[in-house]
Design an enzyme around this catalytic site. Sequence first.
Site, PDB file in Angstrom:
ATOM      1  CD  GLU A   1      -2.919   2.514  -6.652  1.00 13.46           C
ATOM      2  OE1 GLU A   1      -3.840   1.688  -6.868  1.00 13.46           O
ATOM      3  OE2 GLU A   1      -1.901   2.218  -6.038  1.00 13.46           O
TER       4      GLU A   1
ATOM      5  NE  ARG B   1      -4.239  -1.399   0.066  1.00 12.93           N
ATOM      6  CZ  ARG B   1      -4.281  -2.448  -0.763  1.00 12.93           C
ATOM      7  NH1 ARG B   1      -3.265  -2.678  -1.575  1.00 12.93           N
ATOM      8  NH2 ARG B   1      -5.338  -3.236  -0.794  1.00 12.93           N
TER       9      ARG B   1
ATOM     10  CG  HIS C   1      -2.869  -1.671  -7.354  1.00 11.77           C
ATOM     11  ND1 HIS C   1      -3.046  -0.831  -6.296  1.00 11.77           N
ATOM     12  CD2 HIS C   1      -3.060  -2.925  -6.863  1.00 11.77           C
ATOM     13  CE1 HIS C   1      -3.366  -1.533  -5.212  1.00 11.77           C
ATOM     14  NE2 HIS C   1      -3.373  -2.807  -5.541  1.00 11.77           N
TER      15      HIS C   1
END
Lengths: 312, 310
Positions: free
Chosen positions: A255, A226, A274
């Site tokens: 994001e 994270r 991601h």
Amino acid sequence: MRRVVLLDPLWPLDGVDAALAGLDVRVEKTDVAAGDDVVAVLAAPEQEIRADVLERCPNLVLTGTCSTGYDNLDVDALSDAGVVCLHVSGYCDEEVAEHALALATGLLRGVYRLDRHVRDGGWWPYPVEPRRVRGSVLGVVGLGNIGRLVAALGLANGMAVVACDPVVDPADVRALGVEPVDLPTLLATSDVVTLHAPLVDATRHLIDADALRRMRPDAYLVNCARAGLVDHAALGAALAAGEIAGAAIDVLPTEPPGPDEPALRWPNLVLQPHASWYSPAANLAPYRRQIDDLARVLRGERPQGQIREVGA
Amino acid sequence: MRVVCIDDTWPLDRANAIIGPAGAEVVFDRQIAGDDVVGVLTYPGGRIDATVLERAPNVRVVATCSTGHDHLDAEGLAARGVWCCRVTHFCDEEVADHTIGLAIACLRGIVMLDGLVRDGVWWPYPQAPRPVGGSVLGVIGFGTIGRGVIARGAALGMDVLVASEHAAPDEVAAAGGRLVPLGELLGASDVVCLMASVTDRTRGMIDAGALARMRPDAYLVNTARAALVDHDALGAALVEGTIAGAALDALPVEPAPPDAPERAWPRTILQPHAAWYSAESDRRSFDDAAEDVARVLMGERPVSFLRELD
């Protein structure tokens, strides 16, 4: 009819109706959850579900995030109010571990910078010194399921592995073939530091300017966990100042990033969208598991991915 | 006595520390000439054949800081009494590390994904990252480096297939792989790694036919020599989508010129012939070559020579 709200516009609907058949709910995609009829709200990891949802959805039974990390849910406030909070885990552990190891190996061997170097017209000397993977030290921060897999892959790749996790017994760490150390020791000894901790209050900005200074100047940072684990601005400063050799990050504070994301201009940085969780098999699994868990809750059964017990 | 080094990147202080005790001074010079020249230190870009003796008649040893020796006329030099030496096994670990690093970088899509983010794209990915564990790694060649790649792939949970004309099935099994015919390896592998040396039998072995046998989602990793691959056919296969991608640390012309066609190939990772490198291997490549030169000058046999002298 009661409503299940999906905040994620990309949530795949294949099989959802079948999984919820006979439960007297209809599924709706919308970006705001509100109404007496809303019993469940499900989100993607970049979408937040905070306590204010309780006011807008007074009959809420359940919230969920289709991810392993659940920092986007106000778990305590929601659970205190009697709302079940769900996450999904274990559907992409191998993928994340393999991605982290691939990033670590790629950094040590200089793969990304060398590719760009050739495309910029360079050849020899190299702008980065590829290093031996065997015998290098991999520092694993967080020994949950994914951290343990990363440690095993590092050992398989011939690396020495050190790890820190405040809630794992050092004897259990040694049993993995891994040396248990504290965080400052891990930072000071590792060729590659890889983060596999959950984002909670105790781990927010775990890697701050001070932690980055403790790292070796030839060390690399990998973050497939994270963005909040790292002080983003401090990482940018450390890369710009050459305090560490480089980093690979699969997570960003925002994001997807906008064109003004500063990390797009930092040196010696590998950026990933991601993607470490992804494989064709892992792609659909979290959605399916969460819908199955939703059905369990609506049927009055115990779900598999409940984060904590409800009630204050 | 002088030993002439024609490679301007060679660390002469260490070469002198090794060769000095044998009574010669190592100097950098692009010209190899003079009665006092007894040895030559060279590199893959510096061709040496027996004509060197026309200008330097007393050369007794030529050593290259590389394993590859296409640039040395070992036969012609041996016929004139000159030891021809190369270095071997100085970078086995590095090449194996780099090869497996490129293989898993291909499977996880890492270089492509970095470019994607920088182009403003996030999701969906044009090429899906794939699992490493359970995928099939095809290793062509069973030398020391090939065995290192097999061991690494097996340790990461890959199913390793091996094609080699010089290996027995039980040896390959002991190394962590399974010996299969080349055609079967090409048809079954998620990633094909070339770990063979260039011979008349292997030159151009990855041609249009071999590429057509590969899976459309398979990657080719070449950290060996460009001559193993028909590069025109590889470029066509990448453009047409016959295979998923390639990672190349060996190009037909090195350094790659600005108009190298490989620069325009899609889904291709380019490396500047760097798989061999680490600080340790870099030092060993020079020092091992210098040590063989010192041995010859002291009247001993060199350790790593290409042809026996009569």
